[in-house]
Design a protein around this motif. Sequence first.
Motif, mmCIF file in Angstrom:
data_model
loop_
_atom_site.group_PDB
_atom_site.id
_atom_site.type_symbol
_atom_site.label_atom_id
_atom_site.label_comp_id
_atom_site.label_asym_id
_atom_site.label_seq_id
_atom_site.Cartn_x
_atom_site.Cartn_y
_atom_site.Cartn_z
ATOM 1 N N ASN A 4 0.157 -3.968 -3.009
ATOM 2 C CA ASN A 4 -1.010 -4.636 -2.432
ATOM 3 C C ASN A 4 -1.154 -4.159 -0.990
ATOM 4 O O ASN A 4 -0.588 -4.726 -0.054
ATOM 5 N N VAL A 5 -1.905 -3.075 -0.813
ATOM 6 C CA VAL A 5 -1.967 -2.405 0.493
ATOM 7 C C VAL A 5 -2.648 -3.289 1.547
ATOM 8 O O VAL A 5 -2.258 -3.262 2.722
ATOM 9 N N ARG A 6 -3.644 -4.046 1.105
ATOM 10 C CA ARG A 6 -4.332 -4.931 2.058
ATOM 11 C C ARG A 6 -3.332 -5.938 2.631
ATOM 12 O O ARG A 6 -3.245 -6.147 3.839
ATOM 13 N N ALA A 7 -2.504 -6.518 1.755
ATOM 14 C CA ALA A 7 -1.528 -7.511 2.209
ATOM 15 C C ALA A 7 -0.505 -6.881 3.143
ATOM 16 O O ALA A 7 -0.092 -7.494 4.141
ATOM 17 N N VAL A 8 -0.114 -5.634 2.852
ATOM 18 C CA VAL A 8 0.867 -4.956 3.715
ATOM 19 C C VAL A 8 0.257 -4.750 5.101
ATOM 20 O O VAL A 8 0.895 -5.000 6.134
ATOM 21 N N ALA A 9 -1.025 -4.317 5.121
ATOM 22 C CA ALA A 9 -1.686 -4.069 6.411
ATOM 23 C C ALA A 9 -1.815 -5.374 7.203
ATOM 24 O O ALA A 9 -1.554 -5.412 8.409
ATOM 25 N N GLU A 10 -2.201 -6.432 6.493
ATOM 26 C CA GLU A 10 -2.357 -7.720 7.183
ATOM 27 C C GLU A 10 -1.032 -8.200 7.754
ATOM 28 O O GLU A 10 -0.946 -8.675 8.882
ATOM 29 N N TYR A 11 0.020 -8.027 6.930
ATOM 30 C CA TYR A 11 1.344 -8.440 7.394
ATOM 31 C C TYR A 11 1.748 -7.651 8.640
ATOM 32 O O TYR A 11 2.236 -8.198 9.621
ATOM 33 N N ALA A 12 1.514 -6.334 8.593
ATOM 34 C CA ALA A 12 1.892 -5.478 9.723
ATOM 35 C C ALA A 12 1.195 -5.934 10.993
ATOM 36 O O ALA A 12 1.778 -5.940 12.088
ATOM 37 N N VAL B 9 -3.308 -2.845 16.096
ATOM 38 C CA VAL B 9 -4.274 -2.747 15.020
ATOM 39 C C VAL B 9 -3.543 -2.313 13.753
ATOM 40 O O VAL B 9 -2.563 -1.575 13.811
ATOM 41 N N SER B 10 -3.998 -2.814 12.603
ATOM 42 C CA SER B 10 -3.435 -2.313 11.345
ATOM 43 C C SER B 10 -4.561 -2.238 10.331
ATOM 44 O O SER B 10 -5.411 -3.118 10.258
ATOM 45 N N ARG B 11 -4.555 -1.134 9.590
ATOM 46 C CA ARG B 11 -5.639 -0.905 8.638
ATOM 47 C C ARG B 11 -5.073 -0.342 7.354
ATOM 48 O O ARG B 11 -3.990 0.248 7.332
ATOM 49 N N ASP B 12 -5.849 -0.487 6.254
ATOM 50 C CA ASP B 12 -5.533 0.267 5.044
ATOM 51 C C ASP B 12 -6.739 1.138 4.728
ATOM 52 O O ASP B 12 -7.866 0.791 5.065
ATOM 53 N N TYR B 13 -6.445 2.290 4.120
ATOM 54 C CA TYR B 13 -7.524 3.239 3.876
ATOM 55 C C TYR B 13 -7.184 4.065 2.646
ATOM 56 O O TYR B 13 -6.008 4.314 2.355
ATOM 57 N N ASP C 178 7.674 -3.711 -10.685
ATOM 58 C CA ASP C 178 6.949 -4.950 -10.471
ATOM 59 C C ASP C 178 6.082 -4.880 -9.201
ATOM 60 O O ASP C 178 6.574 -4.552 -8.116
ATOM 61 N N PRO C 179 4.767 -5.181 -9.287
ATOM 62 C CA PRO C 179 3.882 -5.075 -8.117
ATOM 63 C C PRO C 179 4.302 -5.969 -6.948
ATOM 64 O O PRO C 179 4.202 -5.551 -5.795
ATOM 65 N N ASP C 180 4.772 -7.176 -7.239
ATOM 66 C CA ASP C 180 5.166 -8.071 -6.159
ATOM 67 C C ASP C 180 6.387 -7.539 -5.428
ATOM 68 O O ASP C 180 6.470 -7.561 -4.198
ATOM 69 N N VAL C 181 7.334 -7.047 -6.226
ATOM 70 C CA VAL C 181 8.538 -6.470 -5.623
ATOM 71 C C VAL C 181 8.155 -5.257 -4.785
ATOM 72 O O VAL C 181 8.649 -5.062 -3.668
ATOM 73 N N ALA C 182 7.222 -4.454 -5.328
ATOM 74 C CA ALA C 182 6.801 -3.246 -4.621
ATOM 75 C C ALA C 182 6.150 -3.612 -3.287
ATOM 76 O O ALA C 182 6.427 -3.003 -2.252
ATOM 77 N N THR C 183 5.297 -4.624 -3.314
ATOM 78 C CA THR C 183 4.608 -5.025 -2.090
ATOM 79 C C THR C 183 5.605 -5.539 -1.051
ATOM 80 O O THR C 183 5.546 -5.168 0.129
#
Lengths: 674, 313
Positions: free
Chosen positions: A38-46, A54-58, A125-130
């Motif tokens: 979940n790249v959006r969640a990773v960016a938000e967390y960062a 600033v943190s972004r996903d692209y 697992d996607p959650d584990v990956a995130t």
Amino acid sequence: MRDEGRSTADDGTTSHLHSVRIGVYVCHCGTNIAGKVNVRAVAEYAGSLPGVVVSRDYKYMCADPGQELIKKDIRELGLNRVVVASCSPHLHEETFRRAVAEAGVNPYLVQMVSIREQVSWVTVDPDVATAKAMDLVRAGIKRVTLHEELEPVRYPVKPGVLVVGGGIAGIYAALTLANGGDHVYLVEREPSIGGHMAMFDKTFPTLDCSACILTPKMTAVKGEPNITLLTYSEVVEVGGYIGNFKVKVRRKPRYIIEDKCVGCYECIEACVYKEAKVSNEFDLGLGKRKPIYVPFPQAIPAVPVIDDETCIWFKSGKCPRGCIKACGDRDAIDLDQKAEILELEVGAIILATGFQTFDPRRLPLYGYGSYPNVYTALEVERLVNASGPTNGEIVMRDGARPKSVGIIHCIGSRDEKTNRWCSRVCCMYSLKLAHLVKERTQAEVFNFYIDMRTPGKGFEEFYDKLLEEGVHLIRGKVGEVTDVARIPEEEGKLVLTVEDTLLGMVRRIPVDMVILAVGLEPRHDAHAVSQLFNIGCSNAGWFTERHPKLAPVSTMSGGIFLAGACQGPKDIPDTVAQAGAAAAEALTFLSHPYIDAEPNTAYIDPALCSGCHICPGLCPYSAIHVDEQEKVAVLSGALCQGCGVCVAACPSGAAQQYLFRDEQLYAEIEGVLA
Amino acid sequence: MSATTLAGRYLYYPGCSLKGTGRAYETSLLAVFRALGVELLELDDWNCCGATAYMSVDEVKAFALSGRNLALAERQGLPDEARGEQVDLIAPCSACYLVLNKTQAYMRYYPQIGQRVSQALQTAGLRYKGSVRIRHPLDVLVNDVGLDEIALKVKTPLKGLKVAPYYGCQIVRPFATFDDRHNPVTMDRLLGAVGAEVVDYPLKTSCCGGSLTGNLPKVGVTLVHALLDEARKRGADVIATVCPLCQFNLDAFQERAGGRRTNDHHAPTASQQLPVVYFTQLLGLALGIPARELGLQANIVPAEPALAKRGVL
């Protein structure tokens, strides 16, 4: 010598933390990463972490708009650190370093976080990956906070290339380099260049004469002023570093002075051995030679060699030495010659050390070594060859012509008990031998194959031709070669038991002669050679290219390139293509006066050093000495190659390495574990 | 000799055959080891190895049976649980040798099977840690005792006796622990070292027919015939075996093997019959042990005439 143009004003202490402004960029890599993480969640967390402005996903950070995003943020938000969470740094670290440099930030203030190779591709697992991606991004942020501005290290590049191995790969690479104006040292272990290709009679699928196409190249090597040919020689030591290799080559005593020898071979005639009695290695023991010999008529250099293990002079000192008399005033024979070590300096190295064929004694079920009429395909190449032990006659060891011949494919290939890989050339050379055997002996020929693999230009057409010629092609793996006859027709024959998978039944096929299509494998000393040159090597022993698709002739060691079958089984066209590519890469590499390398050298903090003398002895590049007055170790950044041995060994933490300072690594570890 | 707690002695697992149809194998094996000064201790309270019917009906039950034997061997061989030590268990019968090895391998590589076998053992208060090495007597004689040592003790070299070395299928396949799976040579070397002339016998690992001689005789006996015929053709005076079932099949079906030949030119006469003996019987003769003590009288096709002809009896 290296330039020491490095700034360390930003020493990474915590006092400047308030000034750290980090941008974090999380890449989707299409669905490669975003399909799992979940790249959006990773960016938000960062974005919630200290120092992050600033943190972004692209979707594609490596694309121009992605890079532009970073540059824009640097300009507008005053970023001075960048973390890119995407693929492995092997792929795009350069890209992003260049991008931030273009926006005015020191390129070493970028940290790559691999959330593709180390997360999305290997986590189910996607959650584990995130969660894992978040951990790694947090580690990258902590680490980059402590990065400092550095300047790349600059090395001058020496001219000259060492090519190791004088088969068709080495020959072709050497000629290409020499034509490009570089000086080449071509080192070959055997007395002549030519390699395996010189042993063949015809080449598939065109059936052109192997010698006819190879010997012009061999002769060209001899005549090329830009090539120093060192046969009967081996590389024994490789020192120095990228662009500045120092190589030691051991020249075995040939007992004949190459410069004086005119290649008349009168010495061979005059040898006290009137008959050739020694098994000729080039003919795989099927033919004989004298203790003074040339391995084959077209050998280059056309200079004989004396084998001191069988020469009577070396064994007993009692020999009339007819060779010396025959040589006369030419005075080319020197029985006191000793091995010598030659020291070379080159900028680049091409390894073209080739392969060896599988030894079928490892599979006793095929009877090689116990039944005299079981041959390897390479032996049959020598039988078919006009300069071979039978002058091109295909006859068995008792001198008889075979009336029926069985050719078994995949011996030591595609076999979990020996070698798992497909050797790529055996189907085609087996078809070629089937054609030659049939043409010259009119024998009935049976080819036993698992799958017929003919994926090359003109290969399938050749296979079609063979079908028309009436070769029996039987799909099945032979289970046994035996001389146990069950019926009178089998008496005196070699019987091949095979499950014919197209017929769906087990067959017994009696033949006079069996040819084993032995596979290709790494040379027995491939691991030692890979260590000598400090390049990667698979478990089996194939040398590893930098990237299987996009850097197929480079290695992980800068300035060292690969050509031919030492990297994996391949046929002559592929080998020549790769040799040309390796030569082009080496020429490109040498065309720059200098190269910029990672500033990852070590340094020693004199305040912490106790002068314990541990590191100087460990340094492989002799870059450290101890100042006996001050009782501290002193490191020369110009010689350091950044291997990190001193850093690991230092008991007091005085030895540190740029880009890998202890506090940077600890910060990264803390980040992962937090 | 690795089992230090046994102080150079070996545990010995006879299995049912060596106490029954293969008694001559046991008699000669024990006599030979005694003559060489190597002590064999019979495993206490051993049971069936789990071969044949068990293995084909329910593998895990078969593994449990052999697992018990292995556990017993571990307990008897390593009474004080010596760490890192191994127990050598000699299994002369090919079927036992194979099943014990298979049990060992499956318990090690298939944790689910290992667990089920361990549970079964637990109900009998046993446990197997995996420290037993299953050894074939050929392996022990050649690799532990040594050919030089054996040659020193030879009293009657088997000079001039032509022997076809027959290994059968089980001791090198699939667990080729001490020799090549296609062309084993340990017995060739052993018999050669005591003076015999070992003939080239390419069928040395071919099938003897196994239990097919009983339940599918047409197939089984054809296989027996091929083995006998080839040995005869190669000029062998005797066939040497390592397996009770091989010995029985080759010895007991000679007449029928001859009679059932499809391209039958002649039924075998007494002079064409080929004695089939245990390699331990030949070794015993070379070491000077009397024929009676080696069980040679138990053969269906008498071995004495062929041996006497070459002067080794």
